[in-house]
Design a protein around this motif. Sequence first.
Motif, PDB file in Angstrom:
ATOM      1  N   ALA A  48       0.824  -1.211   0.000  1.00  0.00           N
ATOM      2  CA  ALA A  48       0.000   0.000   0.000  1.00  0.00           C
ATOM      3  C   ALA A  48       0.856   1.257   0.000  1.00  0.00           C
ATOM      4  O   ALA A  48       0.606   2.203  -0.771  1.00  0.00           O
ATOM      5  N   GLU A  49       1.883   1.293   0.851  1.00  0.00           N
ATOM      6  CA  GLU A  49       2.716   2.488   0.963  1.00  0.00           C
ATOM      7  C   GLU A  49       3.572   2.696  -0.276  1.00  0.00           C
ATOM      8  O   GLU A  49       3.815   3.830  -0.694  1.00  0.00           O
ATOM      9  N   THR A  50       4.047   1.621  -0.879  1.00  0.00           N
ATOM     10  CA  THR A  50       4.919   1.737  -2.046  1.00  0.00           C
ATOM     11  C   THR A  50       4.142   2.165  -3.293  1.00  0.00           C
ATOM     12  O   THR A  50       4.595   3.023  -4.057  1.00  0.00           O
ATOM     13  N   LEU A  51       2.971   1.592  -3.490  1.00  0.00           N
ATOM     14  CA  LEU A  51       2.176   1.910  -4.674  1.00  0.00           C
ATOM     15  C   LEU A  51       1.244   3.094  -4.451  1.00  0.00           C
ATOM     16  O   LEU A  51       0.621   3.575  -5.404  1.00  0.00           O
ATOM     17  N   GLY A  52       1.112   3.547  -3.202  1.00  0.00           N
ATOM     18  CA  GLY A  52       0.201   4.645  -2.920  1.00  0.00           C
ATOM     19  C   GLY A  52      -1.244   4.237  -3.087  1.00  0.00           C
ATOM     20  O   GLY A  52      -2.090   5.026  -3.530  1.00  0.00           O
ATOM     21  N   ILE A  53      -1.565   2.994  -2.682  1.00  0.00           N
ATOM     22  CA  ILE A  53      -2.927   2.464  -2.757  1.00  0.00           C
ATOM     23  C   ILE A  53      -3.618   2.723  -1.422  1.00  0.00           C
ATOM     24  O   ILE A  53      -3.028   2.538  -0.365  1.00  0.00           O
ATOM     25  N   LYS A  54      -4.871   3.122  -1.478  1.00  0.00           N
ATOM     26  CA  LYS A  54      -5.581   3.451  -0.246  1.00  0.00           C
ATOM     27  C   LYS A  54      -5.670   2.245   0.684  1.00  0.00           C
ATOM     28  O   LYS A  54      -5.458   2.369   1.889  1.00  0.00           O
ATOM     29  N   GLN A  55      -5.964   1.070   0.134  1.00  0.00           N
ATOM     30  CA  GLN A  55      -6.049  -0.101   1.000  1.00  0.00           C
ATOM     31  C   GLN A  55      -5.668  -1.372   0.239  1.00  0.00           C
ATOM     32  O   GLN A  55      -5.981  -1.535  -0.937  1.00  0.00           O
ATOM     33  N   VAL A  56      -4.979  -2.260   0.959  1.00  0.00           N
ATOM     34  CA  VAL A  56      -4.545  -3.546   0.408  1.00  0.00           C
ATOM     35  C   VAL A  56      -4.973  -4.637   1.389  1.00  0.00           C
ATOM     36  O   VAL A  56      -4.666  -4.561   2.577  1.00  0.00           O
ATOM     37  N   GLY A  57      -5.674  -5.627   0.878  1.00  0.00           N
ATOM     38  CA  GLY A  57      -6.160  -6.704   1.734  1.00  0.00           C
ATOM     39  C   GLY A  57      -5.651  -8.061   1.284  1.00  0.00           C
ATOM     40  O   GLY A  57      -5.310  -8.255   0.102  1.00  0.00           O
ATOM     41  N   ILE A  58      -5.577  -8.991   2.228  1.00  0.00           N
ATOM     42  CA  ILE A  58      -5.234 -10.386   1.938  1.00  0.00           C
ATOM     43  C   ILE A  58      -6.513 -11.203   2.076  1.00  0.00           C
ATOM     44  O   ILE A  58      -7.125 -11.237   3.141  1.00  0.00           O
ATOM     45  N   TRP A  59      -6.923 -11.854   0.993  1.00  0.00           N
ATOM     46  CA  TRP A  59      -8.141 -12.659   0.970  1.00  0.00           C
ATOM     47  C   TRP A  59      -7.777 -14.115   0.729  1.00  0.00           C
ATOM     48  O   TRP A  59      -6.972 -14.410  -0.158  1.00  0.00           O
ATOM     49  N   LEU A  60      -8.358 -15.032   1.502  1.00  0.00           N
ATOM     50  CA  LEU A  60      -8.083 -16.461   1.350  1.00  0.00           C
ATOM     51  C   LEU A  60      -9.390 -17.232   1.210  1.00  0.00           C
ATOM     52  O   LEU A  60     -10.402 -16.896   1.833  1.00  0.00           O
ATOM     53  N   TYR A  61      -9.328 -18.291   0.392  1.00  0.00           N
ATOM     54  CA  TYR A  61     -10.481 -19.179   0.254  1.00  0.00           C
ATOM     55  C   TYR A  61     -10.738 -19.939   1.553  1.00  0.00           C
ATOM     56  O   TYR A  61      -9.810 -20.223   2.324  1.00  0.00           O
ATOM     57  N   ASN A  62     -11.999 -20.323   1.769  1.00  0.00           N
ATOM     58  CA  ASN A  62     -12.287 -21.297   2.819  1.00  0.00           C
ATOM     59  C   ASN A  62     -11.935 -22.693   2.295  1.00  0.00           C
ATOM     60  O   ASN A  62     -11.452 -22.848   1.159  1.00  0.00           O
ATOM     61  N   ASN A  63     -12.149 -23.722   3.113  1.00  0.00           N
ATOM     62  CA  ASN A  63     -11.673 -25.068   2.763  1.00  0.00           C
ATOM     63  C   ASN A  63     -12.224 -25.594   1.447  1.00  0.00           C
ATOM     64  O   ASN A  63     -11.510 -26.223   0.662  1.00  0.00           O
ATOM     65  N   ASP A  64     -13.506 -25.370   1.169  1.00  0.00           N
ATOM     66  CA  ASP A  64     -14.092 -25.921  -0.061  1.00  0.00           C
ATOM     67  C   ASP A  64     -14.193 -24.887  -1.183  1.00  0.00           C
ATOM     68  O   ASP A  64     -14.856 -25.119  -2.201  1.00  0.00           O
ATOM     69  N   HIS A  65     -13.529 -23.752  -0.993  1.00  0.00           N
ATOM     70  CA  HIS A  65     -13.451 -22.699  -2.024  1.00  0.00           C
ATOM     71  C   HIS A  65     -14.826 -22.148  -2.410  1.00  0.00           C
ATOM     72  O   HIS A  65     -14.999 -21.619  -3.510  1.00  0.00           O
ATOM     73  N   THR A  66     -15.802 -22.232  -1.512  1.00  0.00           N
ATOM     74  CA  THR A  66     -17.112 -21.642  -1.786  1.00  0.00           C
ATOM     75  C   THR A  66     -17.166 -20.174  -1.382  1.00  0.00           C
ATOM     76  O   THR A  66     -18.010 -19.426  -1.882  1.00  0.00           O
ATOM     77  N   ASP A  67     -16.278 -19.774  -0.477  1.00  0.00           N
ATOM     78  CA  ASP A  67     -16.210 -18.379  -0.022  1.00  0.00           C
ATOM     79  C   ASP A  67     -14.762 -17.912  -0.076  1.00  0.00           C
ATOM     80  O   ASP A  67     -13.826 -18.717  -0.014  1.00  0.00           O
ATOM     81  N   ILE A  68     -14.588 -16.601  -0.161  1.00  0.00           N
ATOM     82  CA  ILE A  68     -13.257 -16.021  -0.005  1.00  0.00           C
ATOM     83  C   ILE A  68     -13.357 -14.972   1.106  1.00  0.00           C
ATOM     84  O   ILE A  68     -14.297 -14.162   1.124  1.00  0.00           O
ATOM     85  N   VAL A  69     -12.445 -15.041   2.062  1.00  0.00           N
ATOM     86  CA  VAL A  69     -12.554 -14.262   3.296  1.00  0.00           C
ATOM     87  C   VAL A  69     -11.345 -13.349   3.447  1.00  0.00           C
ATOM     88  O   VAL A  69     -10.197 -13.785   3.288  1.00  0.00           O
ATOM     89  N   ARG A  70     -11.599 -12.086   3.763  1.00  0.00           N
ATOM     90  CA  ARG A  70     -10.493 -11.153   4.001  1.00  0.00           C
ATOM     91  C   ARG A  70      -9.902 -11.410   5.375  1.00  0.00           C
ATOM     92  O   ARG A  70     -10.587 -11.310   6.394  1.00  0.00           O
ATOM     93  N   GLN A  71      -8.619 -11.747   5.404  1.00  0.00           N
ATOM     94  CA  GLN A  71      -7.930 -12.038   6.664  1.00  0.00           C
ATOM     95  C   GLN A  71      -7.436 -10.772   7.350  1.00  0.00           C
ATOM     96  O   GLN A  71      -7.439 -10.665   8.565  1.00  0.00           O
ATOM     97  N   TYR A  74      -4.767  -3.414   5.157  1.00  0.00           N
ATOM     98  CA  TYR A  74      -3.954  -2.267   5.578  1.00  0.00           C
ATOM     99  C   TYR A  74      -4.514  -1.036   4.880  1.00  0.00           C
ATOM    100  O   TYR A  74      -4.640  -0.996   3.651  1.00  0.00           O
ATOM    101  N   VAL A  75      -4.857  -0.018   5.681  1.00  0.00           N
ATOM    102  CA  VAL A  75      -5.432   1.215   5.155  1.00  0.00           C
ATOM    103  C   VAL A  75      -4.443   2.351   5.398  1.00  0.00           C
ATOM    104  O   VAL A  75      -4.012   2.569   6.532  1.00  0.00           O
ATOM    105  N   LEU A  76      -4.082   3.058   4.308  1.00  0.00           N
ATOM    106  CA  LEU A  76      -3.158   4.187   4.454  1.00  0.00           C
ATOM    107  C   LEU A  76      -3.720   5.206   5.440  1.00  0.00           C
ATOM    108  O   LEU A  76      -4.881   5.604   5.349  1.00  0.00           O
ATOM    109  N   GLY A  77      -2.865   5.590   6.384  1.00  0.00           N
ATOM    110  CA  GLY A  77      -3.289   6.562   7.383  1.00  0.00           C
ATOM    111  C   GLY A  77      -3.916   5.958   8.617  1.00  0.00           C
ATOM    112  O   GLY A  77      -4.043   6.616   9.635  1.00  0.00           O
ATOM    113  N   SER A  78      -4.335   4.681   8.528  1.00  0.00           N
ATOM    114  CA  SER A  78      -4.980   4.027   9.671  1.00  0.00           C
ATOM    115  C   SER A  78      -4.243   2.788  10.144  1.00  0.00           C
ATOM    116  O   SER A  78      -4.401   2.347  11.276  1.00  0.00           O
ATOM    117  N   GLY A  79      -3.438   2.196   9.258  1.00  0.00           N
ATOM    118  CA  GLY A  79      -2.663   1.016   9.629  1.00  0.00           C
ATOM    119  C   GLY A  79      -3.412  -0.282   9.400  1.00  0.00           C
ATOM    120  O   GLY A  79      -4.456  -0.322   8.726  1.00  0.00           O
TER     121      GLY A  79
END
Length: 448
Positions: A48-71, A74-79
Amino acid sequence: TQLIESKEQLEIERLQKVETYQEALVELSRGNFECLDDEFGYAAKISAETLGIKQVGIWLYNNDHTDIVRQTIYVLGSGQQNVSATLHRVDFPTYFDAVDSGCSLAIDNASIDPITAELNEVYLAPNNITSMLDVPIFYQGQCMGVVCHEHIGDPRNWTPDEQEFAYAVAKNVSLSFEISKRKEIEAVLEHQAYHDALTNLPNRTLLIDRLDQAILQASRERSLVAILFFDLDNFKMINDSFGHVVGDKVLIKVSQLLRAKFREMDTIARIGGDEFVMILGAFKNVNQMTAMTSSIYDMLQSAIDIDGHQLYVTASIGVSVYPNDGASSEELIKNADAAMYHAKEAGKNSFQFYAQEMTDRAIKRIQIGSALRKAIVNEEFVVHYQPQYDVELRKLIGFEALVRWQHPEQGLLLPCEFIDIAEEIGLIVQIDRFVLVYSLRLFKKWRQ
């Protein structure tokens, strides 16, 4: 000439950005965290800080790949923020298919792009997201999720250099994920190597290691260590009568009872079949050890409920003591095993110390404890009174009430023969109450 100079300036700026990206990736590679969430948060922060993106998230699938969940996000200015969100495959099939492909998704205008337009009403518009750069996270060749760069403001055109940097960040996340999963697998394998599969108790290998440590500590502190060798009585009969499934449940229940009884410093292990070994450390005298052994023996006298069957599962227990009965782990376990066989030969449902005098002392304490319970019911206690006399006033000012036990067979017993045991087995309050009530009744008669 101006056009050439402009192109050269743009190239210089591009190379400066590329250098910044490389420095950021070096900084990212130096991150060393115990927790995977911290790894994720750090990667999102760097990106986020290098590219100047407002927010960067890490999303992972659940076990059977029916959902994807944000783990994490990081929000610029808020951490870093661990605010979870979930997208369901059934609601956004086009986006999920694109993520499944394992290719990077550089979306300039997310609200109208065919891949992400279906996210607009539910996720993009409410969060003012206009552009997305999603890069896959891989584990063992399979896409496990994405590093999602979410741009807020005017639609953003993702440059090849930005895409390459984001891909490198996602690769670092993939590596962290792989290392974490490998550590989890190694931890599971290590646990399996040192624990019994049925009861999850330490096995013989870990027992020996723990006993070696207990011996070293006892040697330094000049304290005692007790080794209790349990063998369940008539366990084969349970297996034959109710089946091995019930037999396994009995072993699990017994292990839970024993685990609940020992202290943090102690160890209970299953070393095979219906045999358990307990290490009890940090005793300063034999009386403490005998009291603990007696309480464990008493605990095993109650019935346990297994699938509606009330089963009485007693045990023959052999006890050896460091340093009295051996200096090594193997010798102490061997001697506790030998003592256990003496308990079996003595009629089962009992315990024997490797040293006979300790067994005699322990049995006496059990007998006294059992007789004390009957003595309370039968009111076998009497109270003697020691007058308190004020010499200066030359008058009687009170009495000290002293309890005695009028044992039906042994006669009058003084407090030193039973008070300690009454305290250990929780009967002292009832005896105190008896003395108080008995004495007050007598004082009332005296006053009358």
